[in-house]
Scaffold this active site. Sequence first.
Site, PDB file in Angstrom:
ATOM      1  N   ASN A  24     -40.645  21.914 -82.944  1.00 53.60           N
ATOM      2  CA  ASN A  24     -39.532  21.513 -83.313  1.00 53.60           C
ATOM      3  C   ASN A  24     -39.066  21.830 -84.574  1.00 53.60           C
ATOM      4  O   ASN A  24     -37.857  21.591 -85.061  1.00 53.60           O
ATOM      5  CB  ASN A  24     -39.384  19.785 -83.118  1.00 53.60           C
ATOM      6  CG  ASN A  24     -39.770  19.218 -81.706  1.00 53.60           C
ATOM      7  OD1 ASN A  24     -39.541  20.128 -80.805  1.00 53.60           O
ATOM      8  ND2 ASN A  24     -39.971  18.027 -81.448  1.00 53.60           N
ATOM      9  N   ARG A  97     -33.513  24.121 -75.075  1.00 55.60           N
ATOM     10  CA  ARG A  97     -32.288  23.241 -75.791  1.00 55.60           C
ATOM     11  C   ARG A  97     -31.656  23.787 -77.145  1.00 55.60           C
ATOM     12  O   ARG A  97     -30.865  23.482 -77.845  1.00 55.60           O
ATOM     13  CB  ARG A  97     -32.654  21.604 -76.203  1.00 55.60           C
ATOM     14  CG  ARG A  97     -32.973  20.848 -74.722  1.00 55.60           C
ATOM     15  CD  ARG A  97     -32.964  19.383 -75.464  1.00 55.60           C
ATOM     16  NE  ARG A  97     -31.772  18.846 -75.855  1.00 55.60           N
ATOM     17  CZ  ARG A  97     -30.546  18.683 -75.081  1.00 55.60           C
ATOM     18  NH1 ARG A  97     -30.474  19.030 -73.885  1.00 55.60           N
ATOM     19  NH2 ARG A  97     -29.542  18.128 -75.613  1.00 55.60           N
ATOM     20  N   CYS A 121     -37.019  19.037 -71.717  1.00 55.91           N
ATOM     21  CA  CYS A 121     -37.299  17.920 -70.739  1.00 55.91           C
ATOM     22  C   CYS A 121     -36.270  17.054 -70.237  1.00 55.91           C
ATOM     23  O   CYS A 121     -35.271  16.609 -70.821  1.00 55.91           O
ATOM     24  CB  CYS A 121     -38.413  17.138 -71.418  1.00 55.91           C
ATOM     25  SG  CYS A 121     -39.944  18.310 -71.774  1.00 55.91           S
ATOM     26  N   ASP A 311     -42.126  11.075 -79.213  1.00 57.91           N
ATOM     27  CA  ASP A 311     -42.871  12.125 -78.719  1.00 57.91           C
ATOM     28  C   ASP A 311     -44.402  11.681 -78.666  1.00 57.91           C
ATOM     29  O   ASP A 311     -45.323  12.233 -78.203  1.00 57.91           O
ATOM     30  CB  ASP A 311     -42.789  13.516 -79.606  1.00 57.91           C
ATOM     31  CG  ASP A 311     -41.368  13.828 -79.259  1.00 57.91           C
ATOM     32  OD1 ASP A 311     -40.790  14.152 -78.146  1.00 57.91           O
ATOM     33  OD2 ASP A 311     -40.847  13.984 -80.129  1.00 57.91           O
TER      34      ASP A 311
HETATM   35  N1  EPU Z   1     -27.968  12.109 -78.289  1.00 52.87           N
HETATM   36  C1  EPU Z   1     -26.443  12.024 -77.683  1.00 52.87           C
HETATM   37  N2  EPU Z   1     -25.647  12.985 -78.082  1.00 52.87           N
HETATM   38  C2  EPU Z   1     -25.884  14.060 -78.652  1.00 52.87           C
HETATM   39  C3  EPU Z   1     -27.297  14.319 -79.408  1.00 52.87           C
HETATM   40  C4  EPU Z   1     -28.362  13.547 -79.007  1.00 52.87           C
HETATM   41  O1  EPU Z   1     -26.306  10.877 -77.388  1.00 52.87           O
HETATM   42  O2  EPU Z   1     -24.988  15.030 -78.740  1.00 52.87           O
HETATM   43  C5  EPU Z   1     -28.976  11.154 -78.231  1.00 52.87           C
HETATM   44  C6  EPU Z   1     -30.124  11.651 -77.309  1.00 52.87           C
HETATM   45  O3  EPU Z   1     -29.563  11.417 -75.684  1.00 52.87           O
HETATM   46  C7  EPU Z   1     -31.160  10.715 -77.450  1.00 52.87           C
HETATM   47  C8  EPU Z   1     -30.887  10.552 -79.026  1.00 52.87           C
HETATM   48  O4  EPU Z   1     -29.596  11.050 -79.397  1.00 52.87           O
HETATM   49  O5  EPU Z   1     -30.881   9.584 -76.834  1.00 52.87           O
HETATM   50  C9  EPU Z   1     -32.056  11.435 -79.763  1.00 52.87           C
HETATM   51  O6  EPU Z   1     -31.692  12.704 -79.512  1.00 52.87           O
HETATM   52  P1  EPU Z   1     -31.856  13.886 -80.595  1.00 52.87           P
HETATM   53  O7  EPU Z   1     -30.659  14.650 -80.747  1.00 52.87           O
HETATM   54  O8  EPU Z   1     -32.520  13.336 -82.048  1.00 52.87           O
HETATM   55  O9  EPU Z   1     -32.940  14.944 -79.993  1.00 52.87           O
HETATM   56  P2  EPU Z   1     -33.057  16.547 -79.713  1.00 52.87           P
HETATM   57  O10 EPU Z   1     -32.652  16.972 -80.967  1.00 52.87           O
HETATM   58  O11 EPU Z   1     -32.736  16.656 -78.511  1.00 52.87           O
HETATM   59  C10 EPU Z   1     -35.347  16.610 -80.653  1.00 52.87           C
HETATM   60  C11 EPU Z   1     -36.722  17.042 -80.197  1.00 52.87           C
HETATM   61  C12 EPU Z   1     -37.379  16.098 -79.112  1.00 52.87           C
HETATM   62  C13 EPU Z   1     -37.543  14.777 -79.776  1.00 52.87           C
HETATM   63  C14 EPU Z   1     -36.247  14.373 -80.526  1.00 52.87           C
HETATM   64  C15 EPU Z   1     -36.280  12.949 -81.375  1.00 52.87           C
HETATM   65  C16 EPU Z   1     -36.668  19.542 -80.451  1.00 52.87           C
HETATM   66  C17 EPU Z   1     -36.257  20.842 -79.601  1.00 52.87           C
HETATM   67  N3  EPU Z   1     -36.563  18.455 -79.822  1.00 52.87           N
HETATM   68  O12 EPU Z   1     -34.740  16.517 -79.738  1.00 52.87           O
HETATM   69  O13 EPU Z   1     -38.809  16.881 -78.977  1.00 52.87           O
HETATM   70  O14 EPU Z   1     -38.083  14.096 -78.956  1.00 52.87           O
HETATM   71  O15 EPU Z   1     -35.745  15.409 -81.478  1.00 52.87           O
HETATM   72  O16 EPU Z   1     -37.050  13.178 -82.477  1.00 52.87           O
HETATM   73  O17 EPU Z   1     -36.621  19.529 -81.737  1.00 52.87           O
HETATM   74  C18 EPU Z   1     -40.714  17.061 -77.640  1.00 52.87           C
HETATM   75  O18 EPU Z   1     -41.081  17.681 -78.581  1.00 52.87           O
HETATM   76  O19 EPU Z   1     -41.090  16.757 -76.376  1.00 52.87           O
HETATM   77  C19 EPU Z   1     -39.151  16.603 -77.587  1.00 52.87           C
HETATM   78  C20 EPU Z   1     -38.362  16.111 -76.571  1.00 52.87           C
END
Ligand code: EPU
Length: 442
Positions: A24, A97, A121, A311
């Site tokens: 990440n 993503r 995912c 996670d």
């Molecule tokens: N969200 C929204 N709108 C947006 C962006 C996010 O509603 O435009 C919501 C999401 O739906 C979720 C929450 O905000 O309910 C948090 O999402 P976040 O944006 O923090 O997650 P992400 O950046 O897409 C990263 C990691 C994830 C990890 C999350 C939380 C990466 C590539 N992925 O995802 O990792 O769970 O932050 O820490 O960095 C994994 O490693 O298996 C994984 C899913």
Amino acid sequence: MAKLLTIHGGKPLTGEVTVRGAKNLVPKAMVAALLGNSPSVLRNIPEIKDVDVVSSLLEIHGVSVEWDKETGRITMDPAGVKSALTAEIDAHAGDSRIPILFCGPLMHAIGEAFIPDLGGCKIGDRPIDYHLAVLRNFGAVVDKRPGGISISAPKGLHGAKLELPYPSVGATEQVLLTAVKAEGITELKGAAVEPEIHDLIAVLQKMGAIITVQTDRTIRIEGVSEMRGYNHIALPDRNESASWASAALATRGDIYVRGAEQRDLTAFLNTYRKIGGEFDVVDDGIRFWHAGGDLNPLVLETDVHPGFMTDWQQPLVVALTQAKGVSIVHETVYENRFGFTDALVRMGASIQLHRECLGSVPCRFGQRNFLHSAVISGPTPLHGVEFDIPDLRGGFSHLIAALTAEGTSTATGLEIINRGYEHFMAKLEGLGADVELTERDR
Ligand code: EPU
């Protein structure tokens, strides 16, 4: 031909694994290389799919990428950066993503970006509304098209006052990667402050950015017009570390995770200790083991950093099926991250899912139709079943459960695991797991 993994469970996992740079962080630091006017070097690179996807996206945009897998070092030279053919970008639709984070750096480099439909995912809706809203605030014009989004900045990108409705990791990274070269000052309130965000800030600061993180989730960025390349060692993958730690606990094993970093795992280690897991922090890693006797149940809530990370939840739930008593887990980050429990129940676990917020604080998903709280009663003996790996962390949990279970399990969809766990099969075999990978007709 599809790959089929056969797992003979019931044997403790013991031995050593090494974790390298965080899934990440690494792909995002690679995207940052687009912002520099000289080559960047990133070290401690794991062999995972997101690194392939980002390397390819950089290359089709004219960045030369040299990945020395032996030393885990990537050199990226953005001197020849250029627009890419939509068809070439589209070939990566659904892969990852990370492409959404190309928006700011590509607009700074070439004035426009085309972003393919995203993958990742299936653990909730995972919208990108925060990303698009902040980009529009910087002055970007977003055009949603079939197959992706086209984005440009006809009047340039300028600093903005922003506030996120929820501390999203990705949206915070979007702001950082865009604001560093936007004209003027950006203030972001409600930012995510995960260790991976701090490491990305370290990368950007090496490149010439001026970024201040305040204690109240406010990040201030003073835009600069030029940035240079960086040389950086990626922080280790705390999610992979926590996964192997949970595997040691569930299988009553003993695993030394070389590279695990205590500083980034504080909330996890507290929980591990409360359940009855033992750990010993040494200079270059952490040893995790099951101390014998019964594990303790507990009440747990996932949260943004510095809370217990989402996670870590799925692998730990497997250990909780072996704890004596009733545990409650309230998932507050993703609305749909308990789908993986179906297979655990088929293996013999007792897990009930609830729509209510079974935690100390009501979350965004309460009073809605999301099964986001789990009640786990244990200990329950597990037995082998057939399963298909649904997502990265859920899939890892299924595999630990199969290794904990008596009897034989078979799994398909192993390629999903390779998205976040490098050399997964070799690591399992090194820990003494009785596993066999075969090919079969689909
Ligand atoms: N969200 C929204 N709108 C947006 C962006 C996010 O509603 O435009 C919501 C999401 O739906 C979720 C929450 O905000 O309910 C948090 O999402 P976040 O944006 O923090 O997650 P992400 O950046 O897409 C990263 C990691 C994830 C990890 C999350 C939380 C990466 C590539 N992925 O995802 O990792 O769970 O932050 O820490 O960095 C994994 O490693 O298996 C994984 C899913």
